[in-house]
Motif scaffolding. Structure first.
Motif, PDB file in Angstrom:
ATOM      1  N   PRO A  54      -0.118  -6.148 -13.610  1.00 14.55           N
ATOM      2  CA  PRO A  54      -1.147  -7.093 -13.199  1.00 14.55           C
ATOM      3  C   PRO A  54      -2.423  -6.362 -14.811  1.00 14.55           C
ATOM      4  N   GLU A  55      -2.407  -5.035 -14.060  1.00 13.21           N
ATOM      5  CA  GLU A  55      -3.711  -4.381 -14.869  1.00 13.21           C
ATOM      6  C   GLU A  55      -3.474  -4.573 -16.814  1.00 13.21           C
ATOM      7  N   HIS A  56      -2.096  -4.252 -16.965  1.00 14.61           N
ATOM      8  CA  HIS A  56      -1.756  -4.657 -18.317  1.00 14.61           C
ATOM      9  C   HIS A  56      -1.812  -5.939 -19.361  1.00 14.61           C
ATOM     10  N   ARG A  57      -1.072  -6.477 -17.657  1.00 13.55           N
ATOM     11  CA  ARG A  57      -1.133  -8.015 -18.160  1.00 13.55           C
ATOM     12  C   ARG A  57      -3.457  -8.880 -18.446  1.00 13.55           C
ATOM     13  N   PRO A 179      -4.641  -0.180 -20.254  1.00  5.74           N
ATOM     14  CA  PRO A 179      -5.591   1.159 -19.184  1.00  5.74           C
ATOM     15  C   PRO A 179      -4.101   1.748 -18.425  1.00  5.74           C
ATOM     16  N   VAL A 180      -2.539   1.384 -17.859  1.00  2.00           N
ATOM     17  CA  VAL A 180      -1.646   1.415 -17.433  1.00  2.00           C
ATOM     18  C   VAL A 180      -1.196   3.183 -18.311  1.00  2.00           C
ATOM     19  N   TYR A 181      -1.777   3.181 -19.375  1.00  2.00           N
ATOM     20  CA  TYR A 181      -1.667   4.557 -20.010  1.00  2.00           C
ATOM     21  C   TYR A 181      -2.523   5.775 -18.881  1.00  2.00           C
ATOM     22  N   ALA A 182      -3.232   5.267 -17.957  1.00  2.00           N
ATOM     23  CA  ALA A 182      -4.212   6.389 -17.256  1.00  2.00           C
ATOM     24  C   ALA A 182      -3.053   6.283 -15.336  1.00  2.00           C
ATOM     25  N   PHE A 183      -2.067   6.210 -14.891  1.00  2.00           N
ATOM     26  CA  PHE A 183      -1.114   6.562 -14.734  1.00  2.00           C
ATOM     27  C   PHE A 183       0.578   6.145 -15.140  1.00  2.00           C
ATOM     28  N   THR A 184       0.565   6.121 -16.618  1.00  2.00           N
ATOM     29  CA  THR A 184       1.727   6.330 -17.064  1.00  2.00           C
ATOM     30  C   THR A 184       2.020   6.383 -18.517  1.00  2.00           C
ATOM     31  N   ASP A 185       3.234   7.008 -18.819  1.00  2.00           N
ATOM     32  CA  ASP A 185       3.291   7.143 -20.367  1.00  2.00           C
ATOM     33  C   ASP A 185       3.886   5.610 -21.342  1.00  2.00           C
ATOM     34  N   ARG A 186       4.482   5.149 -20.472  1.00  6.55           N
ATOM     35  CA  ARG A 186       5.703   3.736 -20.610  1.00  6.55           C
ATOM     36  C   ARG A 186       5.044   2.520 -20.401  1.00  6.55           C
ATOM     37  N   LYS A 196       9.306   4.760 -13.440  1.00  6.70           N
ATOM     38  CA  LYS A 196       9.217   6.531 -13.257  1.00  6.70           C
ATOM     39  C   LYS A 196       8.859   6.768 -11.539  1.00  6.70           C
ATOM     40  N   ARG A 197       9.023   7.636 -11.337  1.00  7.14           N
ATOM     41  CA  ARG A 197       8.120   7.491  -9.513  1.00  7.14           C
ATOM     42  C   ARG A 197       6.373   6.727  -9.447  1.00  7.14           C
ATOM     43  N   LYS A 198       5.879   7.903 -10.620  1.00  4.81           N
ATOM     44  CA  LYS A 198       4.163   7.029 -11.035  1.00  4.81           C
ATOM     45  C   LYS A 198       4.215   5.749 -10.781  1.00  4.81           C
ATOM     46  N   GLU A 199       4.963   5.181 -11.355  1.00  4.05           N
ATOM     47  CA  GLU A 199       4.630   3.542 -11.605  1.00  4.05           C
ATOM     48  C   GLU A 199       5.762   2.913 -10.008  1.00  4.05           C
ATOM     49  N   LEU A 200       5.774   3.584  -9.760  1.00  2.00           N
ATOM     50  CA  LEU A 200       6.828   2.750  -8.694  1.00  2.00           C
ATOM     51  C   LEU A 200       5.488   2.952  -7.549  1.00  2.00           C
ATOM     52  N   ARG A 201       4.965   4.641  -7.365  1.00  4.33           N
ATOM     53  CA  ARG A 201       3.942   4.334  -6.596  1.00  4.33           C
ATOM     54  C   ARG A 201       2.344   3.626  -7.019  1.00  4.33           C
ATOM     55  N   HIS A 202       2.327   3.520  -8.192  1.00  5.49           N
ATOM     56  CA  HIS A 202       0.919   2.818  -8.298  1.00  5.49           C
ATOM     57  C   HIS A 202       1.356   0.763  -7.912  1.00  5.49           C
ATOM     58  N   LEU A 203       2.616   0.672  -8.047  1.00  2.56           N
ATOM     59  CA  LEU A 203       2.777  -0.661  -8.202  1.00  2.56           C
ATOM     60  C   LEU A 203       2.928  -0.867  -6.287  1.00  2.56           C
TER      61      LEU A 203
END
Length: 252
Positions: A54-57, A179-186, A196-203
């Motif tokens: 959602p942040e990226h959209r 803003p997704v680069y605050a919690f992921t590099d992809r 990745k785990r951190k992406e799933l944790r953010h969701l």
């Protein structure tokens, strides 16, 4: 007979609105490279819900897309008539698993990328002239990906010696860093099996309504595979996060 004037070669930027594709567009503008339009394909979870985090959209439609159009770069948005949910709930029509729901896509063999992203792009590409040049966002420090470029594909990041970090800094300076680069590099869909785990944790932490949709799919019977990724069911990941939260609360 009067011959028709040859049409100028089109130059199109493939754009996911990640750092590399946006940096490519910024470099084209900075260096006067020809650029006719940017092409973005949005994968949908269902008919109303985007597959983008959602942040990226929000960044795409509220910041990046209007900014590009103000800079004179029209953006063409493509979508498939198929959604993630359509494919997930669809049934296998032949073979030993005939009659089962397709379920979660396999890592490395993602039917969602094939049907919801690559097919609309290829369908659009077939409407272009054979000499169309496509700018692809591959950085100068990605040699394996650069070697895969086809004859009509060009990396401006390579041409101007921009690494992935350079691309990130260029977008940040221009106010066009997602803003997704605050919690992921992809980049990737929020239901991607390669997340990745951190992406799933953010969701899990910030978008419980989307997380709940995935748990509903996990509970759906009759799937080809119960695993969300190579090793775990989505319910296993959910249980692990709940356990983490419980331990944190206990420690506090």
């Amino acid at each position: 007979m009067i011959s028709k004037e040859k049409k100028n070669t089109l130059h199109i930027a493939s754009c996911s609105f990640g750092k590399d594709s946006l940096a490519t567009i910024l470099l084209a503008l900075e260096h006067g490279e020809p650029l006719d339009e940017a092409v973005y394909c949005e994968v949908m979870f269902d008919k109303r819900t985007s597959g983008e985090v959602p942040e990226h959209r929000a960044f795409i439609y509220e910041t990046a897309l209007p900014r590009l159009e103000r800079l004179g770069i029209p953006v063409r948005v493509l979508r498939s008539d198929k959604t993630y949910l359509d494919l997930f709930a669809g049934t296998v029509t032949r073979g030993p698993k005939k009659g089962l729901r397709r379920g979660f896509p396999l890592c490395g063999h993602c039917y969602v990328q094939r049907d919801c992203k690559l097919r609309p792009i290829r369908r659009y590409n077939r409407t272009l002239t054979p000499d169309t040049v496509q700018y692809v966002g591959i950085a100068s420090d990605e040699p394996v990906r650069l070697r895969r470029l086809q004859g009509d594909q060009v990396s401006l990041l390579e041409k101007y010696h921009y690494t992935e970090e350079d691309a990130k800094q260029l977008c940040q300076t221009a106010g066009l860093l997602s803003p997704v680069y605050a919690f992921t590099d992809r980049g990737g869909c929020w239901f991607c099996p390669n997340a990745k785990r951190k992406e799933l944790r953010h969701l899990y932490d910030h978008h419980p309504e989307l997380w709940a949709r995935m748990l509903e799919l996990q509970a759906m019977p009759g799937k080809v595979s119960e695993k969300f990724n190579r090793t775990e069911r989505f319910s296993d990941i959910d249980a692990a996060f709940r356990k983490e939260d419980a331990l944190c609360q206990k420690a506090a």
